[in-house]
Design a protein around this motif. Structure first.
Motif, PDB file in Angstrom:
ATOM      1  N   VAL A   1      -4.360   3.066   6.825  1.00  0.00           N
ATOM      2  CA  VAL A   1      -3.044   2.430   6.804  1.00  0.00           C
ATOM      3  C   VAL A   1      -1.946   3.480   6.714  1.00  0.00           C
ATOM      4  N   ARG A   2      -2.180   4.533   5.960  1.00  0.00           N
ATOM      5  CA  ARG A   2      -1.187   5.615   5.918  1.00  0.00           C
ATOM      6  C   ARG A   2      -0.970   6.213   7.306  1.00  0.00           C
ATOM      7  N   LYS A   3      -2.050   6.346   8.051  1.00  0.00           N
ATOM      8  CA  LYS A   3      -1.932   6.894   9.407  1.00  0.00           C
ATOM      9  C   LYS A   3      -1.125   5.949  10.302  1.00  0.00           C
ATOM     10  N   PHE A   4      -1.378   4.654  10.198  1.00  0.00           N
ATOM     11  CA  PHE A   4      -0.594   3.695  10.966  1.00  0.00           C
ATOM     12  C   PHE A   4       0.885   3.759  10.585  1.00  0.00           C
ATOM     13  N   ARG A   5       1.159   3.783   9.292  1.00  0.00           N
ATOM     14  CA  ARG A   5       2.540   3.761   8.820  1.00  0.00           C
ATOM     15  C   ARG A   5       3.294   5.034   9.185  1.00  0.00           C
ATOM     16  N   ALA A   6       2.581   6.142   9.236  1.00  0.00           N
ATOM     17  CA  ALA A   6       3.236   7.419   9.520  1.00  0.00           C
ATOM     18  C   ALA A   6       3.868   7.450  10.904  1.00  0.00           C
ATOM     19  N   THR A   7       3.443   6.565  11.802  1.00  0.00           N
ATOM     20  CA  THR A   7       4.022   6.530  13.143  1.00  0.00           C
ATOM     21  C   THR A   7       5.445   5.989  13.142  1.00  0.00           C
ATOM     22  N   GLY A   8       5.801   5.235  12.102  1.00  0.00           N
ATOM     23  CA  GLY A   8       7.086   4.553  12.096  1.00  0.00           C
ATOM     24  C   GLY A   8       7.157   3.372  13.030  1.00  0.00           C
ATOM     25  N   LYS A   9       6.013   3.001  13.622  1.00  0.00           N
ATOM     26  CA  LYS A   9       5.976   1.941  14.640  1.00  0.00           C
ATOM     27  C   LYS A   9       5.122   0.736  14.220  1.00  0.00           C
ATOM     28  N   LEU A  10       4.557   0.778  13.037  1.00  0.00           N
ATOM     29  CA  LEU A  10       3.687  -0.312  12.609  1.00  0.00           C
ATOM     30  C   LEU A  10       4.521  -1.519  12.213  1.00  0.00           C
ATOM     31  N   ALA A  11       4.192  -2.677  12.790  1.00  0.00           N
ATOM     32  CA  ALA A  11       4.841  -3.929  12.403  1.00  0.00           C
ATOM     33  C   ALA A  11       4.088  -4.553  11.228  1.00  0.00           C
ATOM     34  N   VAL A  12       2.836  -4.929  11.451  1.00  0.00           N
ATOM     35  CA  VAL A  12       2.001  -5.551  10.419  1.00  0.00           C
ATOM     36  C   VAL A  12       0.565  -5.108  10.641  1.00  0.00           C
ATOM     37  N   ALA A  13      -0.151  -4.836   9.558  1.00  0.00           N
ATOM     38  CA  ALA A  13      -1.604  -4.620   9.615  1.00  0.00           C
ATOM     39  C   ALA A  13      -2.270  -5.645   8.709  1.00  0.00           C
ATOM     40  N   THR A  14      -3.380  -6.226   9.162  1.00  0.00           N
ATOM     41  CA  THR A  14      -4.130  -7.185   8.341  1.00  0.00           C
ATOM     42  C   THR A  14      -5.604  -6.789   8.326  1.00  0.00           C
ATOM     43  N   TYR A  15      -6.309  -7.215   7.269  1.00  0.00           N
ATOM     44  CA  TYR A  15      -7.672  -6.750   7.025  1.00  0.00           C
ATOM     45  C   TYR A  15      -8.533  -7.915   6.557  1.00  0.00           C
ATOM     46  N   GLY A  16      -9.820  -7.890   6.913  1.00  0.00           N
ATOM     47  CA  GLY A  16     -10.722  -9.000   6.612  1.00  0.00           C
ATOM     48  C   GLY A  16     -10.928  -9.210   5.126  1.00  0.00           C
ATOM     49  N   ILE A  17     -10.951 -10.489   4.709  1.00  0.00           N
ATOM     50  CA  ILE A  17     -10.977 -10.759   3.277  1.00  0.00           C
ATOM     51  C   ILE A  17     -12.338 -11.211   2.751  1.00  0.00           C
ATOM     52  N   GLY A  18     -13.127 -11.934   3.545  1.00  0.00           N
ATOM     53  CA  GLY A  18     -14.365 -12.496   3.002  1.00  0.00           C
ATOM     54  C   GLY A  18     -15.546 -12.355   3.945  1.00  0.00           C
TER      55      GLY A  18
END
Length: 343
Positions: free
Chosen positions: A275-292
């Motif tokens: 997630v840090r790598k995604f955010r570092a781009t400055g282009k991430l809108a939303v990230a979601t991850y599996g819960i169950g």
């Protein structure tokens, strides 16, 4: 997924997908995926809905061509779904995993692009006609898969990104980096970012190291684990997982299994790092991850089964419930997931 699990995880967004042929079965707003997202929205969660064209039972059939009866049937389904979700969900993703969910022949002959562009154009026109004063629902195209692998980019993905970049009403594209290493996810960013243009973003509605987990299903379990639990030394990883699914483990035993598996233990900070790598781009809108751990990923487990269940925030199938009846956290991910809600 339950709202109790979302609260325990400190989640702020919820994502689901809807298989469009299900619109033939009844009112789309009452379908579980859509109704649950609407409930989540009412509770204050951000919401993402991915529309799946076509659903898995139809995989292998050519995509409908614009202007045909089959295409018109797809657009009629859209007209059933859109009233229930536009201005209700925050993000509508046009497509789920289009390059997986259509025949390979349609990848680079223009068919996949013609289909999804026709669908997107229809959504854009519908939104403009029914919400002339503005609509809260952002539109994305989605999602691209296997960009780290040979053969998964070409004329189809190039035209896909061109449409995203050049269509003002589309705010970006979704990606699904299910990879074998953190480094492999770079291929997604390297491909998508230069093609987005200056004002677009990307979603990541699914991501994981499931390809890495899969590579180790036939490994022998660690000697430490085998000795502690009286397991034959030649026992394979997949056999331990199957046993846990057949007879759920106490929490400590499941944790010992993963802790003594170097392929997992050495990657237990993956969620944070990715997630840090995604955010570092400055282009991430939303990230979601599996819960169950759901039924599909847990049934008939064997050496050829994709081990999605190792990704989940909660070990709801492989571990006995906690004393209060709630599912146990799945060893590595929950604390990092909670921390990532607070940048």
């Amino acid at each position: 997924m339950t709202f109790g699990e979302l609260e325990t995880a400190g989640a702020t967004w919820v994502r689901g997908f809807f298989a469009m042929p299900d619109a033939d079965e009844g009112e789309p707003g009452e379908a579980p995926a859509i109704s649950t997202l609407l409930q989540a929205s009412a509770r204050g969660y951000g919401t993402v809905l991915s529309l799946k064209f076509p659903s898995f039972p139809e995989r292998g059939k050519p995509l409908p061509r614009p202007g045909t009866d089959a295409m018109n049937a797809e657009l009629r389904r859209l007209d059933q779904v859109l009233p229930a979700v536009l201005d209700e969900v925050d993000v509508l993703v046009i497509g789920n995993e289009p390059f997986i969910e259509c025949p390979h022949d349609d990848w680079n002959n223009g068919a996949i692009n013609a289909f999804y562009e026709a669908v997107a154009d229809h959504v854009i026109e519908y939104r403009a006609a029914h919400f002339p004063g503005g609509c809260r629902t952002a539109l994305y195209m989605g999602a691209l898969n296997h960009l780290e692998g040979p053969g998964w980019t070409g004329a189809g993905t190039e035209r896909w990104m061109t449409y995203v970049r050049d269509t003002p009403e589309i705010e970006g594209t979704d990606i699904h980096p299910h990879v074998a290493s953190l480094a492999d996810s770079d291929a997604y960013l390297d491909y998508v970012l230069p093609r987005l243009g200056p004002d677009k973003k990307f979603l990541v509605t699914e991501f994981s190291l499931v390809q890495l987990w899969e590579e180790h299903l036939t490994d022998r379990v660690a000697a430490e684990y085998a000795a502690k639990y009286g397991v034959p030394p030649g026992t394979r990883v997949w056999q331990v997982i199957k046993k846990a699914l057949d007879e759920p483990f106490p929490q400590d035993r499941w944790y010992d299994f993963l802790r003594t598996s170097p392929w997992f233990e050495n990657n237990k900070d993956y969620l944070r790092d990715q997630v840090r790598k995604f955010r570092a781009t400055g282009k991430l809108a939303v990230a979601t991850y599996g819960i169950g751990q759901d039924t599909a990923m847990s049934s008939d487990f064997g050496p050829g089964k994709k081990p999605w269940l190792l990704n989940s925030l909660f070990a709801s199938r492989s571990v006995q419930p906690l004393p209060d009846g709630t599912p146990a956290p799945n060893y590595a991910w929950l604390d990092e997931f909670k921390a990532l809600q607070h940048r």
